[in-house]
Each structure stands twice: as structure tokens, then as C-alpha cells.
Design a protein around this motif. Structure first.
Motif, PDB file in Angstrom:
ATOM      1  N   VAL B  62      50.410   8.028 -17.086  1.00 27.98           N
ATOM      2  CA  VAL B  62      51.112   8.756 -18.142  1.00 27.98           C
ATOM      3  C   VAL B  62      50.463   8.505 -19.507  1.00 27.98           C
ATOM      4  O   VAL B  62      50.157   9.431 -20.249  1.00 27.98           O
ATOM      5  CB  VAL B  62      52.601   8.339 -18.184  1.00 27.98           C
ATOM      6  N   PHE B  63      50.233   7.213 -19.800  1.00 26.56           N
ATOM      7  CA  PHE B  63      49.707   6.852 -21.119  1.00 26.56           C
ATOM      8  C   PHE B  63      48.213   6.598 -21.010  1.00 26.56           C
ATOM      9  O   PHE B  63      47.766   5.452 -20.987  1.00 26.56           O
ATOM     10  CB  PHE B  63      50.414   5.603 -21.643  1.00 26.56           C
ATOM     11  N   LYS B  64      47.424   7.661 -20.949  1.00 30.31           N
ATOM     12  CA  LYS B  64      45.992   7.457 -20.765  1.00 30.31           C
ATOM     13  C   LYS B  64      45.168   8.196 -21.804  1.00 30.31           C
ATOM     14  O   LYS B  64      43.953   8.244 -21.710  1.00 30.31           O
ATOM     15  CB  LYS B  64      45.582   7.909 -19.365  1.00 30.31           C
ATOM     16  N   SER B  65      45.843   8.792 -22.797  1.00 34.80           N
ATOM     17  CA  SER B  65      45.107   9.608 -23.762  1.00 34.80           C
ATOM     18  C   SER B  65      44.845   8.849 -25.053  1.00 34.80           C
ATOM     19  O   SER B  65      45.560   7.916 -25.411  1.00 34.80           O
ATOM     20  CB  SER B  65      45.895  10.882 -24.063  1.00 34.80           C
ATOM     21  N   PHE B  66      43.819   9.296 -25.723  1.00 32.62           N
ATOM     22  CA  PHE B  66      43.438   8.712 -27.012  1.00 32.62           C
ATOM     23  C   PHE B  66      43.078   9.864 -27.939  1.00 32.62           C
ATOM     24  O   PHE B  66      42.404  10.792 -27.505  1.00 32.62           O
ATOM     25  CB  PHE B  66      42.245   7.773 -26.814  1.00 32.62           C
ATOM     26  N   PRO B  67      43.512   9.822 -29.213  1.00 32.32           N
ATOM     27  CA  PRO B  67      43.234  10.956 -30.095  1.00 32.32           C
ATOM     28  C   PRO B  67      41.740  11.233 -30.186  1.00 32.32           C
ATOM     29  O   PRO B  67      40.941  10.309 -30.339  1.00 32.32           O
ATOM     30  CB  PRO B  67      43.780  10.502 -31.453  1.00 32.32           C
ATOM     31  N   GLY B  68      41.374  12.494 -30.065  1.00 31.17           N
ATOM     32  CA  GLY B  68      39.984  12.887 -30.230  1.00 31.17           C
ATOM     33  C   GLY B  68      39.096  12.591 -29.040  1.00 31.17           C
ATOM     34  O   GLY B  68      37.891  12.772 -29.103  1.00 31.17           O
ATOM     35  N   ILE B 116      52.804  -2.320 -45.578  1.00 25.57           N
ATOM     36  CA  ILE B 116      53.323  -0.952 -45.563  1.00 25.57           C
ATOM     37  C   ILE B 116      52.307  -0.010 -44.924  1.00 25.57           C
ATOM     38  O   ILE B 116      52.658   0.843 -44.097  1.00 25.57           O
ATOM     39  CB  ILE B 116      53.677  -0.508 -47.002  1.00 25.57           C
ATOM     40  N   VAL B 117      51.035  -0.215 -45.279  1.00 23.59           N
ATOM     41  CA  VAL B 117      49.976   0.609 -44.670  1.00 23.59           C
ATOM     42  C   VAL B 117      49.995   0.444 -43.150  1.00 23.59           C
ATOM     43  O   VAL B 117      49.949   1.425 -42.401  1.00 23.59           O
ATOM     44  CB  VAL B 117      48.590   0.220 -45.251  1.00 23.59           C
ATOM     45  N   GLY B 118      50.117  -0.815 -42.699  1.00 20.89           N
ATOM     46  CA  GLY B 118      50.168  -1.062 -41.257  1.00 20.89           C
ATOM     47  C   GLY B 118      51.360  -0.373 -40.609  1.00 20.89           C
ATOM     48  O   GLY B 118      51.234   0.237 -39.545  1.00 20.89           O
ATOM     49  N   SER B 124      52.429   6.560 -37.470  1.00 22.10           N
ATOM     50  CA  SER B 124      51.581   7.728 -37.245  1.00 22.10           C
ATOM     51  C   SER B 124      51.085   7.752 -35.807  1.00 22.10           C
ATOM     52  O   SER B 124      51.051   8.809 -35.163  1.00 22.10           O
ATOM     53  CB  SER B 124      50.384   7.711 -38.200  1.00 22.10           C
ATOM     54  N   CYS B 125      50.687   6.578 -35.305  1.00 24.19           N
ATOM     55  CA  CYS B 125      50.236   6.485 -33.915  1.00 24.19           C
ATOM     56  C   CYS B 125      51.358   6.933 -32.978  1.00 24.19           C
ATOM     57  O   CYS B 125      51.140   7.685 -32.019  1.00 24.19           O
ATOM     58  CB  CYS B 125      49.836   5.061 -33.566  1.00 24.19           C
ATOM     59  N   GLN B 126      52.562   6.447 -33.270  1.00 28.90           N
ATOM     60  CA  GLN B 126      53.682   6.796 -32.407  1.00 28.90           C
ATOM     61  C   GLN B 126      53.970   8.294 -32.483  1.00 28.90           C
ATOM     62  O   GLN B 126      54.248   8.926 -31.464  1.00 28.90           O
ATOM     63  CB  GLN B 126      54.915   6.001 -32.809  1.00 28.90           C
ATOM     64  N   ALA B 127      53.862   8.855 -33.686  1.00 29.17           N
ATOM     65  CA  ALA B 127      54.084  10.291 -33.848  1.00 29.17           C
ATOM     66  C   ALA B 127      53.065  11.063 -33.012  1.00 29.17           C
ATOM     67  O   ALA B 127      53.410  12.034 -32.330  1.00 29.17           O
ATOM     68  CB  ALA B 127      53.965  10.677 -35.319  1.00 29.17           C
ATOM     69  N   TRP B 128      51.824  10.593 -33.036  1.00 30.84           N
ATOM     70  CA  TRP B 128      50.796  11.285 -32.235  1.00 30.84           C
ATOM     71  C   TRP B 128      51.135  11.188 -30.753  1.00 30.84           C
ATOM     72  O   TRP B 128      51.059  12.166 -30.015  1.00 30.84           O
ATOM     73  CB  TRP B 128      49.405  10.683 -32.493  1.00 30.84           C
ATOM     74  N   GLU B 129      51.513   9.988 -30.322  1.00 32.23           N
ATOM     75  CA  GLU B 129      51.793   9.783 -28.897  1.00 32.23           C
ATOM     76  C   GLU B 129      52.962  10.657 -28.438  1.00 32.23           C
ATOM     77  O   GLU B 129      52.910  11.289 -27.383  1.00 32.23           O
ATOM     78  CB  GLU B 129      52.083   8.311 -28.619  1.00 32.23           C
ATOM     79  N   TRP B 130      54.011  10.686 -29.252  1.00 40.85           N
ATOM     80  CA  TRP B 130      55.182  11.507 -28.910  1.00 40.85           C
ATOM     81  C   TRP B 130      54.799  12.978 -28.846  1.00 40.85           C
ATOM     82  O   TRP B 130      55.193  13.689 -27.922  1.00 40.85           O
ATOM     83  CB  TRP B 130      56.278  11.302 -29.970  1.00 40.85           C
ATOM     84  N   THR B 131      54.025  13.434 -29.852  1.00 44.42           N
ATOM     85  CA  THR B 131      53.626  14.844 -29.884  1.00 44.42           C
ATOM     86  C   THR B 131      52.804  15.172 -28.642  1.00 44.42           C
ATOM     87  O   THR B 131      53.017  16.197 -27.986  1.00 44.42           O
ATOM     88  CB  THR B 131      52.784  15.123 -31.142  1.00 44.42           C
ATOM     89  N   GLY B 169      60.947   2.720 -33.186  1.00 44.68           N
ATOM     90  CA  GLY B 169      60.305   3.414 -34.295  1.00 44.68           C
ATOM     91  C   GLY B 169      61.235   3.546 -35.494  1.00 44.68           C
ATOM     92  O   GLY B 169      60.811   3.447 -36.646  1.00 44.68           O
ATOM     93  N   LEU B 170      62.518   3.723 -35.202  1.00 43.10           N
ATOM     94  CA  LEU B 170      63.508   3.792 -36.270  1.00 43.10           C
ATOM     95  C   LEU B 170      63.565   2.463 -37.032  1.00 43.10           C
ATOM     96  O   LEU B 170      63.674   2.435 -38.261  1.00 43.10           O
ATOM     97  CB  LEU B 170      64.873   4.103 -35.658  1.00 43.10           C
ATOM     98  N   HIS B 171      63.471   1.365 -36.275  1.00 46.80           N
ATOM     99  CA  HIS B 171      63.438   0.052 -36.917  1.00 46.80           C
ATOM    100  C   HIS B 171      62.185  -0.105 -37.778  1.00 46.80           C
ATOM    101  O   HIS B 171      62.249  -0.671 -38.869  1.00 46.80           O
ATOM    102  CB  HIS B 171      63.486  -1.058 -35.863  1.00 46.80           C
ATOM    103  N   VAL B 172      61.052   0.356 -37.260  1.00 42.87           N
ATOM    104  CA  VAL B 172      59.822   0.275 -38.056  1.00 42.87           C
ATOM    105  C   VAL B 172      59.989   1.080 -39.338  1.00 42.87           C
ATOM    106  O   VAL B 172      59.627   0.623 -40.427  1.00 42.87           O
ATOM    107  CB  VAL B 172      58.603   0.779 -37.257  1.00 42.87           C
ATOM    108  N   THR B 173      60.587   2.282 -39.192  1.00 44.02           N
ATOM    109  CA  THR B 173      60.775   3.132 -40.368  1.00 44.02           C
ATOM    110  C   THR B 173      61.628   2.431 -41.424  1.00 44.02           C
ATOM    111  O   THR B 173      61.259   2.384 -42.598  1.00 44.02           O
ATOM    112  CB  THR B 173      61.462   4.456 -39.962  1.00 44.02           C
ATOM    113  N   SER B 174      62.761   1.852 -40.988  1.00 47.95           N
ATOM    114  CA  SER B 174      63.603   1.190 -41.994  1.00 47.95           C
ATOM    115  C   SER B 174      62.891  -0.047 -42.542  1.00 47.95           C
ATOM    116  O   SER B 174      63.069  -0.394 -43.711  1.00 47.95           O
ATOM    117  CB  SER B 174      64.970   0.834 -41.426  1.00 47.95           C
TER     118      SER B 174
END
Lengths: 133, 224
Positions: B62-68, B116-118, B124-131, B169-174
Motif C-alpha cells: 500500500v505504502f510504496k510510493s514516493f513523490p516524483g 515549525i519548518v519541520g 506537507s508529506c502527510q498531505a501528499w500521502e493522503w492525496t 496530524g491534527l496534533h501536529v497541526t496544533s
């Protein structure tokens, strides 16, 4: 930090060693993660280590990582013992939770297997008589 | 930790600080303990359902993709990167706390900025994975992946995956929001006026907890 009541200058004396322990913890966490990923790859490619053993290693390494994050990054290892106990003892409930719930899940799986319609013939014959008690 | 503890400690008689930490820090610990039970309950529920299933999808499939990287099969690579980002941001957070002990305002601001950058990088990584998973047809109530034994999988797999990583992810966001708030305070000089940077420590505790939870999510969803 049992010595916080001493002068602020005392703390700056420990600057170097303190940052060192942060980076040491970082390398430990990174290495454990790399070992985990490496083992997962070895298993994928060469079937190295049986799955059960591999999972046990993963869980063990996860707990080691958790220990370093809580003890070093969250500084709990340097708090007084009463605080450590107050936080950790309630978490022992997880031991029972995990055993009880996973056992329950496994039992459900076995029932699903045994009672699947039409699967093992002997179950269909024997089960109705025995299932009453 | 500038809580000057008086020489005579009344440990259990309503004294100043029985645990030798401030009230705020102690309450943060208790909050994190309760949050640990929330995440624990979610992960144990996931484990129970997985144990009760006769078969389950293979995470490496399932989790075998990498952006680009197109259709190259790279199991574990992307999630390892995410793990690395989160560990790294935990380190920058400790360094911020450390700089706070030194009352080094600039260093605190610098390390908080990196934290914060981290955090944003992880999100962003999670957003990509979910998308990516969404485009593959996975979502709450929809599961395109097959079980290891080839049978059609139930939606339990995707439901738990999106719920638990989403809650994390919600915890990371807060956490990122809290970091931004204290960064603003650091830059304003609020903690210099207050005389200590304990707020950085309290938010730091929360941030490390988020990292801690990810360690378990990583193991439960991607390794096991």
C-alpha cells in the motif's frame, strides 16, 4: 533537574554536555529507525528472519525509541522519582489492555474461521450440538 | 525551570511544588498521559480489529510510493523520510528549550523556527500521502487494496489508517500553531520580561509527545 535551585550560572557550566546528550539521543533514534527499515527490507527481499521474530524486534525497538524520547527529550528521566511514577504507573494499564483486547480479537478470528458458512464439514455436524453450552 | 524551590519543602502538605516542577508542567504531563490513553485506545482498537481479521492488506504494497518517482516501488522510503523529519524537529525543539535555559532569545527563536519548518514539512508529506492514497481510491469507507491472501479487504484498513494518522496530524497541526504562538512571544520578548522560558518547555513536552505517538503509529501501520 535536581539542582535547579542553585544559581543560574551553574546551568551554563553544563552547556556543552547537555547539547551533547541531545545529539547522542538523536543519533540513537536515527540508528534504531534505520535498523528497523533495514530489517524490513531484508525481510521483503530475502525473507530474512521469520515474521513473528521480526515483529517482536520491531516492538522492542519501538519501546527503546519511546524510552529515549520520554527520558531524554521530555526530560522525564531527570525529574524526581515521584513524578516519574505518577506518569508511568497508570500507563501500565496498557499491558492489560493490549493482552485482553488482542486476545479478544484473536478469539473473534477463530470463531469467524470456524463458523464461516459451509467451510469445515465437521464443524457443521458437531458444532450445533456442542454450541449450547 | 526557574522555579526557585525554597529550602524547606512541604512535599505533600499543599507545599509549593511536591514534584519539583511547576504547576503548568505537571498539568502538561497529566494532559499528555490522558492523550496517551486516547491514542492508545485508537491503536489497540486497530490491533483488535486486525487480530480479528482472517487477512489484512500488506503495508509494503500500500505504502510504496514516493513523490516524483512515478510507479517505482519504494516501500517504507517515504514514511522513513517523514519519521526523520519529525525526529529532527524534536531535536530542534530540545535545542530551543536548551537555549531557553541559557536565556538566549535569538537561539530560542532560531530553533523554534526550525521546529515549525519541520512540523510544516511533516504535514506537507502527510498531505501528499493522503492525496496519493485518495487518488488510488482509498478513503474512509473505501478500500481498493486487497488482502495478503488475495481476498477483497474490508474498509477497516483505510478507516483506521485515516482516522489514526489524521488524529496524529491534527496534533501536529496544533503543535505547529502553539509553536508559532510562542515564537511570536519570544520575538516580542514576553519571556524575557517574565524572567524564564518555561512556556517553551511546556510546548516542547507536547511536541515531543507528538513525535512519540508517531513512533508507535510508524510501527503499527508501516512495519508490522
Amino acid at each position: 533537574m535536581e539542582h535547579t535551585h542553585t544559581a543560574a550560572g551553574h546551568e551554563s557550566a553544563h552547556t556543552d554536555s547537555s547539547t551533547k546528550s541531545i545529539w547522542r539521543t538523536f543519533w540513537i533514534l536515527l540508528c534504531i529507525t534505520l535498523v528497523e527499515v533495514g530489517l524490513a527490507f531484508l525481510h521483503l527481499e530475502y525473507g530474512f528472519l521469520p515474521r513473528v521474530l521480526l515483529n517482536a524486534i520491531f516492538i522492542g525497538l519501538t519501546l527503546v525509541k519511546a524510552f529515549y524520547i520520554v527520558a531524554e527529550f521530555m526530560h522525564l528521566g531527570h525529574e524526581i522519582k515521584n513524578l516519574i511514577m505518577t506518569v508511568l504507573v497508570p500507563l501500565l494499564l496498557f499491558v492489560w489492555f493490549i493482552i485482553a483486547f488482542l486476545y479478544e480479537g484473536d478469539s473473534w478470528k477463530n470463531m469467524r474461521k470456524d463458523l464461516r458458512p459451509g467451510t469445515p464439514v465437521e464443524v457443521q455436524k458437531v458444532a450445533p450440538a456442542e454450541k449450547h453450552h | 525551570m526557574d522555579t526557585a524551590v525554597t529550602a524547606k519543602k512541604k512535599w505533600w502538605a499543599g507545599g509549593y511544588s511536591p514534584f519539583n516542577v511547576s504547576y503548568g508542567k505537571l498539568m502538561m504531563w497529566y494532559f499528555l498521559m490522558s492523550d496517551a490513553f486516547t491514542f492508545g485506545a485508537l491503536l489497540i482498537a486497530y490491533g483488535t480489529i486486525r487480530f480479528s481479521s482472517t487477512s489484512w492488506p500488506d503495508p509494503n504494497e500500500v505504502f510504496k510510493s514516493f513523490p516524483g518517482m512515478g510507479h517505482a516501488e519504494l516501500p517504507l522510503m517515504f514514511v522513513s523520510l517523514m519519521t526523520f523529519i519529525l525526529i529532527m524537529s524534536s531535536v530542534t525543539m530540545v535545542l530551543a528549550v536548551h537555549a531557553g535555559h541559557m536565556r538566549d532569545r535569538k537561539a530560542v527563536a532560531k530553533w523554534l523556527m526550525w521546529t515549525i519548518v519541520g512540523g510544516i514539512a511533516f504535514l506537507s508529506c502527510q498531505a501528499w500521502e493522503w492525496t496519493h492514497l485518495f487518488h488510488e481510491g482509498a478513503w474512509w469507507g473505501r478500500n481498493p487494496f486487497h488482502n495478503v491472501d488475495g481476498t477483497a479487504a474490508s474498509t477497516n484498513f483505510t478507516n483506521f489508517f485515516f482516522t489514526i494518522t489524521g488524529f496524529h496530524g491534527l496534533h501536529v497541526t496544533s503543535g505547529v500553531v502553539l509553536n508559532i504562538v510562542i515564537l511570536a512571544n519570544v520575538l516580542k520578548g514576553t519571556y524575557d520580561q517574565r524572567g524564564h522560558y518555561e512556556m517553551v518547555e511546556k510546548v516542547g513536552l507536547y511536541w515531543h509527545f507528538v513525535d512519540l505517538v508517531w513512533v508507535f503509529v510508524f510501527t503499527c501501520f508501516y512495519l508490522l
